[in-house]
Design an enzyme around this catalytic site. Structure first.
Site, PDB file in Angstrom:
ATOM      1  N   HIS A 207     -11.726  -0.547  12.338  1.00 23.70           N
ATOM      2  CA  HIS A 207     -10.590  -0.936  11.489  1.00 23.70           C
ATOM      3  C   HIS A 207     -10.706  -2.372  10.989  1.00 23.70           C
ATOM      4  O   HIS A 207      -9.995  -2.773  10.068  1.00 23.70           O
ATOM      5  CB  HIS A 207      -9.280  -0.782  12.276  1.00 23.70           C
ATOM      6  CG  HIS A 207      -8.925   0.661  12.505  1.00 23.70           C
ATOM      7  ND1 HIS A 207      -7.947   1.307  11.788  1.00 23.70           N
ATOM      8  CD2 HIS A 207      -9.448   1.591  13.332  1.00 23.70           C
ATOM      9  CE1 HIS A 207      -7.874   2.567  12.184  1.00 23.70           C
ATOM     10  NE2 HIS A 207      -8.779   2.759  13.124  1.00 23.70           N
TER      11      HIS A 207
ATOM     12  N   ASP B  91      -9.569  -9.756   6.909  1.00 27.53           N
ATOM     13  CA  ASP B  91      -8.837  -8.576   7.379  1.00 27.53           C
ATOM     14  C   ASP B  91      -9.643  -7.341   7.006  1.00 27.53           C
ATOM     15  O   ASP B  91     -10.197  -7.285   5.902  1.00 27.53           O
ATOM     16  CB  ASP B  91      -7.457  -8.510   6.683  1.00 27.53           C
ATOM     17  CG  ASP B  91      -6.359  -8.023   7.614  1.00 27.53           C
ATOM     18  OD1 ASP B  91      -6.648  -7.148   8.453  1.00 27.53           O
ATOM     19  OD2 ASP B  91      -5.213  -8.507   7.491  1.00 27.53           O
TER      20      ASP B  91
HETATM   21  C1  GDG Z   1      -5.707  -3.222  11.768  1.00 28.44           C
HETATM   22  C2  GDG Z   1      -6.641  -4.096  10.934  1.00 28.44           C
HETATM   23  C3  GDG Z   1      -6.308  -2.538   9.009  1.00 28.44           C
HETATM   24  C4  GDG Z   1       4.263  -5.035  10.989  1.00 28.44           C
HETATM   25  N1  GDG Z   1       5.345  -5.566  11.583  1.00 28.44           N
HETATM   26  C5  GDG Z   1       6.087  -4.534  12.018  1.00 28.44           C
HETATM   27  C6  GDG Z   1       5.446  -3.347  11.659  1.00 28.44           C
HETATM   28  N2  GDG Z   1       4.333  -3.693  11.030  1.00 28.44           N
HETATM   29  C7  GDG Z   1       3.386  -2.720  10.460  1.00 28.44           C
HETATM   30  C8  GDG Z   1       3.113  -2.982   9.000  1.00 28.44           C
HETATM   31  C9  GDG Z   1       1.774  -2.271   8.844  1.00 28.44           C
HETATM   32  C10 GDG Z   1       1.101  -2.520  10.195  1.00 28.44           C
HETATM   33  O1  GDG Z   1       2.135  -2.848  11.117  1.00 28.44           O
HETATM   34  C11 GDG Z   1       0.127  -3.687  10.153  1.00 28.44           C
HETATM   35  O2  GDG Z   1      -1.044  -3.223   9.541  1.00 28.44           O
HETATM   36  P1  GDG Z   1      -2.173  -4.186   8.964  1.00 28.44           P
HETATM   37  O3  GDG Z   1      -3.183  -3.304   8.322  1.00 28.44           O
HETATM   38  O4  GDG Z   1      -1.563  -5.137   8.013  1.00 28.44           O
HETATM   39  O5  GDG Z   1      -2.758  -5.034  10.179  1.00 28.44           O
HETATM   40  P2  GDG Z   1      -3.358  -4.793  11.685  1.00 28.44           P
HETATM   41  O6  GDG Z   1      -2.295  -4.469  12.648  1.00 28.44           O
HETATM   42  O7  GDG Z   1      -4.144  -6.010  11.986  1.00 28.44           O
HETATM   43  O8  GDG Z   1      -4.322  -3.501  11.541  1.00 28.44           O
HETATM   44  C12 GDG Z   1      -6.280  -4.000   9.461  1.00 28.44           C
HETATM   45  C13 GDG Z   1      -5.520  -1.653   9.945  1.00 28.44           C
HETATM   46  O9  GDG Z   1      -5.896  -1.844  11.311  1.00 28.44           O
HETATM   47  C14 GDG Z   1      -5.665  -0.166   9.593  1.00 28.44           C
HETATM   48  O10 GDG Z   1      -6.998   0.239   9.549  1.00 28.44           O
HETATM   49  O11 GDG Z   1      -5.711  -2.467   7.717  1.00 28.44           O
HETATM   50  O12 GDG Z   1      -7.193  -4.751   8.681  1.00 28.44           O
HETATM   51  O13 GDG Z   1      -6.611  -5.457  11.384  1.00 28.44           O
HETATM   52  O14 GDG Z   1       1.935  -0.889   8.673  1.00 28.44           O
HETATM   53  O15 GDG Z   1       4.150  -2.469   8.217  1.00 28.44           O
HETATM   54  N3  GDG Z   1       5.924  -2.121  11.937  1.00 28.44           N
HETATM   55  C15 GDG Z   1       7.127  -2.061  12.606  1.00 28.44           C
HETATM   56  N4  GDG Z   1       7.802  -3.198  12.984  1.00 28.44           N
HETATM   57  C16 GDG Z   1       7.323  -4.443  12.705  1.00 28.44           C
HETATM   58  O16 GDG Z   1       7.951  -5.456  13.033  1.00 28.44           O
HETATM   59  N5  GDG Z   1       7.636  -0.852  12.891  1.00 28.44           N
END
Ligand code: GDG
Length: 488
Positions: free
Chosen positions: A156, A364
């Site tokens: 990821h 990222d």
């Molecule tokens: C890894 C990789 C890759 C955030 N705050 C809350 C919340 N979120 C949700 C967001 C989004 C998710 O969490 C975060 O996703 P990201 O992709 O931005 O980042 P990582 O957690 O680092 O994910 C990344 C991903 O895996 C998928 O392959 O894109 O590059 O690092 O959906 O909305 N959700 C809730 N409460 C929060 O306070 N429920």
């Protein structure tokens, strides 16, 4: 009937509710629809963890199987090696790495314990799909235990250059074990190319095609599978949430000011320190926007058991305090920093209310928040996405205002440009990005990967036959169980 058997470090147990994190956002829709087993760490530590069997629970069509970690495993495998060595290195931030040979040994031993617990749960025709940097050696450890099932692996997060990866002493051993998977998937083609180069430099692998390696007479298929969101569903949630009392309260609290929004797990790779520096530069250089903007940064605490994450939290609180006390007024605080998470639908509503979405990670894998921000916008009056060019999402969302996240002046300029952008330009940019985020769904992503896994594992091409040899019999001829998924 081929069951899907997913392995990831954290398992989103239903009783724990929604948690911040992209892996669950990407995978949950697939598991919920296709059913299967989701195996990994419970999130708890226990004194006699090694003696406990996997804990099994069911919800809908998903079976959850989790194990606890001992304190030593938690520290060595999870906090120190996975998050203290692999996470920073794979994000090309080697200066953050803290290597200790004992932690690396615990990482391999804990992976072996996951493998030992997993093997008795596996059925012959299961498709095994392993996720992320916590489990780089798991494919090799499973093969060593006689597992002949198709094994896929998806990373990821980004994959760095071979030179950076080699800074971790066990790099070659990790990659060699990972190469026991049939298919290895990445977020972007740059990650794939870096991996192929590292595999050929650090192991005996040979690159025989742009997306294929050969090692010890076996072929390993590589592929690019950008993680996706369900944009239509997120857009509907944002529209509903925009009328909710919680979002209405936020809107009222702004008193007509433009909202700038960031939503990120509190993590050093997300570039939050640099983002606050950029916002501060914006406040210093753009006095006309004073009292007309508020920046809301939601940064749910994450990995608070890792020392560098605690230090980052303290640093951000201090920077936020300085911005408000030095750039604010008695009746205006330019920044709100919230380290509590919130429900996903509320976040969707906040995103819709925001004139600017600030997504500026230092690096990222993909960044699903960027895609969610686009999906949440009102097509008639969309906000502007300011996006790091080092997020995988920048490949698909090149109509965003792309910035170098290390440059506070660039962030400041992009904020000013986004706030001043006319409706026509906002709409044109948004339409291009909406097109990109609606092209595929998380289901397309998951099924796309599994299709390649089934094809690669069932073909004799998984083995390299010597010249003139008879083709080898397929090890499996799997097909998933719902007609709609048509992954063969
Ligand atoms: C890894 C990789 C890759 C955030 N705050 C809350 C919340 N979120 C949700 C967001 C989004 C998710 O969490 C975060 O996703 P990201 O992709 O931005 O980042 P990582 O957690 O680092 O994910 C990344 C991903 O895996 C998928 O392959 O894109 O590059 O690092 O959906 O909305 N959700 C809730 N409460 C929060 O306070 N429920």
């Amino acid at each position: 009937m081929n069951r899907l058997f997913v392995v990831s470090n954290r398992v989103p147990l239903p009783e724990k509710g929604a948690q911040a994190g992209g892996l669950a956002t990407a995978l949950q829709p697939l598991l919920e629809r296709e059913g299967g087993v989701w195996f990994g760490w419970s999130g708890a530590t226990a004194a006699k963890a090694a003696e406990q069997p996997a804990r099994i629970s069911h919800a809908g069509r998903v079976t959850y199987a989790t194990i606890d970690l001992s304190k030593a495993e938690h520290d060595g495998y999870y906090a120190n090696f996975a998050n203290g060595v692999l996470w920073p290195l794979l994000h090309s931030l080697p200066e953050m790495m803290r290597f200790d040979r004992g932690d690396a040994e615990t990482y391999f031993a804990t992976n072996a314990r996951f493998a030992d617990t997993l093997v008795p749960l596996l059925q012959d025709e299961d498709l095994v799909w392993v996720h992320d940097y916590h489990f780089l050696p798991l494919p090799g450890l499973l093969r060593a235990r006689g597992v002949a099932n198709p094994i896929g692996f998806f990373l990821h997060i980004p994959f760095p250059s071979a030179e950076i990866l080699a800074l971790a002493p066990p790099a070659g051993k990790l990659i060699a074990a990972l190469l026991q998977a049939d298919v290895i998937g990445f977020q972007t083609s740059a990650d794939l190319r870096n991996f192929a180069a590292a595999a050929t430099t650090l192991t005996g692998a040979r690159q025989i095609a742009a997306e294929r390696l050969e090692i010890d007479g076996r072929r390993v298929q590589l592929g690019v599978f950008p993680a996706e969101i369900d944009a239509e569903e997120f857009a509907a949630a944002a529209l509903r949430a925009a009328r909710s009392p919680t979002v209405e309260r936020l809107r009222r609290s702004l008193g007509g000011q433009c909202l700038i929004l960031g939503v990120d797990r509190l993590d050093p790779t997300k570039g939050l320190v640099q983002r606050l520096a950029g916002y501060r530069r914006f406040l210093e250089t753009e006095a006309t926007w004073h009292r007309r903007v508020t920046f809301l940064q939601i940064a749910p605490v994450s990995r608070q058991d890792v020392a560098s994450y605690q230090a980052l939290r303290a640093e951000l609180s201090q920077l936020a305090g300085e911005i408000n006390s030095e750039c604010g007024d008695p009746d205006w605080s330019p920044l709100r920093l919230i380290t509590k998470g919130g429900p996903r639908t509320t976040l969707a509503g906040y995103m819709r209310a925001a004139r600017v979405g600030l997504v500026t990670p230092l690096r990222d894998g993909m960044n699903l928040v960027a895609k969610e921000y686009v999906a949440a916008q009102d097509p008639e009056d969309p906000g502007v996405l300011v996006l790091s060019r080092f997020a995988g999402a920048a490949q698909q969302l090149d109509a965003a205002l792309l910035v170098n996240p290390n440059d506070p002046d660039a962030i400041a300029e992009a904020i000013a440009r986004a706030l001043a952008m006319d409706l026509r330009e906002r709409q044109t940019r948004w339409r291009a990005m909406w097109q990109a985020v609606t092209e595929n769904s998380p289901l397309d992503w998951g099924l796309g990967f599994l299709r390649v896994l089934v094809q690669s594992a069932s073909k004799p091409t998984a083995q390299v036959a010597p010249p003139h040899a008879k083709p080898l019999a397929p090890r499996h001829t799997p097909a998933l169980h719902t007609p709609s998924n048509a992954i063969n």
